[in-house]
Motif scaffolding. Sequence first.
Motif, PDB file in Angstrom:
ATOM      1  N   MET A  97       0.822  -1.213   0.000  1.00 26.96           N
ATOM      2  CA  MET A  97       0.000   0.000   0.000  1.00 26.96           C
ATOM      3  C   MET A  97       0.857   1.265   0.000  1.00 26.96           C
ATOM      4  O   MET A  97       0.499   2.272  -0.617  1.00 26.96           O
ATOM      5  N   LEU A  98       1.995   1.220   0.682  1.00 25.61           N
ATOM      6  CA  LEU A  98       2.909   2.360   0.634  1.00 25.61           C
ATOM      7  C   LEU A  98       3.407   2.595  -0.796  1.00 25.61           C
ATOM      8  O   LEU A  98       3.503   3.741  -1.254  1.00 25.61           O
ATOM      9  N   PHE A  99       3.720   1.506  -1.493  1.00 23.00           N
ATOM     10  CA  PHE A  99       4.178   1.649  -2.875  1.00 23.00           C
ATOM     11  C   PHE A  99       3.051   2.163  -3.775  1.00 23.00           C
ATOM     12  O   PHE A  99       3.302   2.932  -4.717  1.00 23.00           O
ATOM     13  N   VAL A 100       1.811   1.750  -3.492  1.00 22.32           N
ATOM     14  CA  VAL A 100       0.670   2.262  -4.256  1.00 22.32           C
ATOM     15  C   VAL A 100       0.502   3.761  -4.010  1.00 22.32           C
ATOM     16  O   VAL A 100       0.271   4.545  -4.941  1.00 22.32           O
ATOM     17  N   ILE A 101       0.615   4.156  -2.727  1.00 21.41           N
ATOM     18  CA  ILE A 101       0.531   5.585  -2.399  1.00 21.41           C
ATOM     19  C   ILE A 101       1.626   6.356  -3.145  1.00 21.41           C
ATOM     20  O   ILE A 101       1.384   7.443  -3.697  1.00 21.41           O
ATOM     21  N   ALA A 102       2.834   5.789  -3.175  1.00 19.76           N
ATOM     22  CA  ALA A 102       3.934   6.451  -3.884  1.00 19.76           C
ATOM     23  C   ALA A 102       3.611   6.602  -5.361  1.00 19.76           C
ATOM     24  O   ALA A 102       3.867   7.655  -5.965  1.00 19.76           O
ATOM     25  N   GLY A 103       3.031   5.564  -5.965  1.00 18.55           N
ATOM     26  CA  GLY A 103       2.661   5.646  -7.370  1.00 18.55           C
ATOM     27  C   GLY A 103       1.609   6.719  -7.623  1.00 18.55           C
ATOM     28  O   GLY A 103       1.688   7.470  -8.613  1.00 18.55           O
ATOM     29  N   LEU A 104       0.626   6.798  -6.722  1.00 14.37           N
ATOM     30  CA  LEU A 104      -0.396   7.834  -6.856  1.00 14.37           C
ATOM     31  C   LEU A 104       0.211   9.224  -6.698  1.00 14.37           C
ATOM     32  O   LEU A 104      -0.208  10.178  -7.361  1.00 14.37           O
ATOM     33  N   GLN A 105       1.196   9.342  -5.818  1.00 16.57           N
ATOM     34  CA  GLN A 105       1.867  10.637  -5.636  1.00 16.57           C
ATOM     35  C   GLN A 105       2.589  11.062  -6.908  1.00 16.57           C
ATOM     36  O   GLN A 105       2.562  12.230  -7.298  1.00 16.57           O
ATOM     37  N   VAL A 106       3.252  10.100  -7.547  1.00 14.45           N
ATOM     38  CA  VAL A 106       3.962  10.420  -8.790  1.00 14.45           C
ATOM     39  C   VAL A 106       2.975  10.869  -9.864  1.00 14.45           C
ATOM     40  O   VAL A 106       3.210  11.856 -10.583  1.00 14.45           O
TER      41      VAL A 106
END
Length: 201
Positions: free
Chosen positions: A70-79
């Motif tokens: 989920m942290l990596f998903v959040i990072a992707g959404l941030q990008v």
Amino acid sequence: MSFGDPNNPYGPPQQPAPGYGYPQQQPQQPGYGYPAAPPLGQQGYGQPGYGGYPGGPLTMPGNVKAARVMLFVIAGLQVIGAILIALSAVAISAAKNDEELANNVDFQQLADYSSGALWAMTLVVLAWGVFAIFLGAKFGSGGNGIRITTMVFAIITAVLGIYPFIVIGLVHTVLAVLVAVFVGKSEGAAWFNRSKYPAAH
């Protein structure tokens, strides 16, 4: 001879000495130089393990793995968000060169302010995504400090997802709440407080 004499054949029967046909139940002693291992089934969360090191799970619990994803998903959404904000800044800068708006002083001032704010927001959003990737990457080797930092990160992200809603979004809030819950549970605490010798992934 008295009846108290152990060699008296007429005395009361004596208990057999240890080692004469009757196995004796002796408490097991640990081997020399090595601590006794705890019974099987008691080397789980929070139990001492071999060699004197604190115990803990040998593999990352499922909910901790889910939190990292989920942290990596959040990072992707941030990008993605940073790209969209940057495109908005570029669009405003391009509109400033429009002949119809070139003489509009109010628009030019608003465009200058808006494009500068959008570029600053782009950097902040991108940095937040990089921080999420850093935290997720540290789940394999990090200690309790990473766990606490992740919980604080998730709480702030969840709050920002509520207000301003348009900037962050509901998806961020849901993911961040789940990250905080999964990392904050007992399995998360056991994983981040486990012995790092050897570190398991």
